[in-house]
Design an enzyme around this catalytic site. Sequence first.
Site, PDB file in Angstrom:
ATOM      1  N   LYS B  53       0.796  -1.231   0.000  1.00 37.71           N
ATOM      2  CA  LYS B  53       0.000   0.000   0.000  1.00 37.71           C
ATOM      3  C   LYS B  53       0.829   1.283   0.000  1.00 37.71           C
ATOM      4  CE  LYS B  53      -4.405  -1.376   0.355  1.00 37.71           C
ATOM      5  NZ  LYS B  53      -5.447  -0.890  -0.580  1.00 37.71           N
ATOM      6  N   SER B  78      -8.989   0.856   8.283  1.00 41.01           N
ATOM      7  CA  SER B  78      -8.535   0.237   9.529  1.00 41.01           C
ATOM      8  C   SER B  78      -7.372  -0.695   9.234  1.00 41.01           C
ATOM      9  CB  SER B  78      -9.689  -0.541  10.170  1.00 41.01           C
ATOM     10  OG  SER B  78     -10.202  -1.465   9.227  1.00 41.01           O
ATOM     11  N   GLU B 204      -9.474 -13.813  -5.501  1.00 39.09           N
ATOM     12  CA  GLU B 204     -10.378 -13.306  -4.461  1.00 39.09           C
ATOM     13  C   GLU B 204     -10.728 -14.436  -3.501  1.00 39.09           C
ATOM     14  OE1 GLU B 204     -13.089  -9.771  -6.136  1.00 39.09           O
ATOM     15  OE2 GLU B 204     -13.652 -11.699  -6.989  1.00 39.09           O
ATOM     16  N   GLY B 208     -15.862 -13.441  -1.186  1.00 37.25           N
ATOM     17  CA  GLY B 208     -15.779 -12.030  -1.582  1.00 37.25           C
ATOM     18  C   GLY B 208     -15.427 -11.866  -3.048  1.00 37.25           C
ATOM     19  N   ASP B 210     -16.683 -10.248  -5.588  1.00 33.97           N
ATOM     20  CA  ASP B 210     -17.388  -9.171  -6.287  1.00 33.97           C
ATOM     21  C   ASP B 210     -16.757  -8.841  -7.639  1.00 33.97           C
ATOM     22  OD1 ASP B 210     -15.438  -8.320  -4.203  1.00 33.97           O
ATOM     23  OD2 ASP B 210     -15.626  -6.392  -5.236  1.00 33.97           O
ATOM     24  N   SER B 304       1.104  -9.849  -1.082  1.00 33.29           N
ATOM     25  CA  SER B 304       0.866  -8.414  -0.962  1.00 33.29           C
ATOM     26  C   SER B 304       1.156  -7.807   0.404  1.00 33.29           C
ATOM     27  CB  SER B 304      -0.572  -8.106  -1.374  1.00 33.29           C
ATOM     28  OG  SER B 304      -1.473  -8.892  -0.613  1.00 33.29           O
TER      29      SER B 304
END
Lengths: 326, 326
Positions: B53, B78, B204, B208, B210, B304
């Site tokens: 990130k 969070s 995924e 989850g 999507d 990641s």
Amino acid sequence: MPLIELDDVERAAQRLAGVAHRTPVLTSRTLDERTGAHVHVKAECFQRGGAFKFRGAYNKISSLGGDTLRRGVIAYSSGNHAQAVAIAAALLGSHATIVMPEDAPAAKLDATRGYGAEIVAYDRWTESREEIGARLAEERGLELVKPYDDPLVMAGQGTVALELLEETPELDVLLVPVSGGGLIAGCATAAKSLRPGVRVVGVEPEAGDDTRRSLAAGERLRIDVPRTIADGLQATEPGELTFEVNRQRVDEIVTVSDEEIVEAMVFLFDRLKLVAEPSGAVGVAALLSGRLDVRGASVGVVLSGGNVGASRFAELLASRSAAPAG
Amino acid sequence: MPLIELDDVERAAQRLAGVAHRTPVLTSRTLDERTGAHVHVKAECFQRGGAFKFRGAYNKISSLGGDTLRRGVIAYSSGNHAQAVAIAAALLGSHATIVMPEDAPAAKLDATRGYGAEIVAYDRWTESREEIGARLAEERGLELVKPYDDPLVMAGQGTVALELLEETPELDVLLVPVSGGGLIAGCATAAKSLRPGVRVVGVEPEAGDDTRRSLAAGERLRIDVPRTIADGLQATEPGELTFEVNRQRVDEIVTVSDEEIVEAMVFLFDRLKLVAEPSGAVGVAALLSGRLDVRGASVGVVLSGGNVGASRFAELLASRSAAPAG
């Protein structure tokens, strides 16, 4: 006359080039803050076989003649040295026989077999691995690969410090785990040649401080098999050859408790995202526990291996939570 | 017209040079044997803040003007994005405000505060973080740093693939975790430009999926908040901008179960000596579980992040042992 010099370590580095992994050197802002130093962690958990041992084993076996290689090599070890000899022998077209206790963890037996070695199991309560090894070596003409007390093994392990100093030439202090003394003998040889002012500090478990006592006494002393979670650091006396090197080139030995080792393993997991086995974490344990004042210094630490396994790691973590506070 | 191109990722790489860590690419003989492929693991657990990130956050914040930097930035998260924004803002002489649920783990609140950010806590049952964020941004003139739906954030994340392809230019397949879709958008952009034949596969959690559903439907679909241990992959719908990129550049999405994720975390610990958080391990989980046939291929996998913590890791391990066999 010293047994090994920088030349020997540099020749080992040439043999290992493209074969051993050049392991990364990692840093952590939190570790620097906790110690007041600039800490550089040489992560040998990423070495082939999960520990530094491959360097010495490969340096030794690659120096053997063709006939010897064809007959094969033998080692006795229930730990990282066994896997290192198995991998090195396979890479060099030789064949490894490993004498291991029959009650060694199945994972270790399987891993060593998986690298192509033949396991000879013995009963550790009634049989002597030295006798079995000597008999097999004699019968089959096998070459014994010692875990530390061999100049070629020491020189191979010294490439850890050679690489670390290539990346961080300004080191003031170098921390190295100590068992039989091969890793620190090689590392001290490389470090003291390249950086004469560097302070080379060995780290032993509190219960297994045979090298600390021996250096203080000026002669090799023997202790009982130490009770410690650092299963790779349970030597009962320094090696004969390693002691000759280390009495000249090691500045100091510090010790750490099992609790401090577990704290260091958790810190390495949480902050550096590194898996360290207990024996591999003693250097960081010495720093975090404040056993050594390194404020303002540039510090190298050898994290010597990562063969602990998730289940054992969880067990050690639970023993820590279960221990009484204070 | 695509929202980002290779140029954008390369500019991000220039901004990040010497600031972000160039994380190592690791390999494992066992992983290759288990998959029949040549697998290259890009270990973003070693990135600043413990996850990829930082790349996107720094690329975004470093592009802001001096007045904006002086007023400061704001983010709601969070997780890893919060820490990334806090670190990047501190490095750039700005100030970060992070809107976090008041019941977030103390370790995460402390870590984010430790990087110099101001925490604004909210009650996640009665308050909306978007409203709080919008009000604070308005009142204080703060710039919102989105976690994925921003071309500069996507371009920053794409430097993961740029580095991976510099080291292993022959990749046939690239596996990337998918939540809001910023990491895979950037990585697919870099990978498809440098290596047009590469197959870019998103991963995924089963619960989850999507993005998988949305790509199949050709439009963004919303799902309920997924129940999964992969807390970083709980997006309920793809980002608007990321979806535009991913519908053009992502070849396929595969899903993995929570059990497969834990197995992959244990494998990474035992074999590669790497700490992966659940969201970080989904790529390796897809490989080990055989969800994807990669035999004979050169495969890149983005690990990641590694922010799981030793205690949580032990909990996940225990849940696995406690689960019924079968």
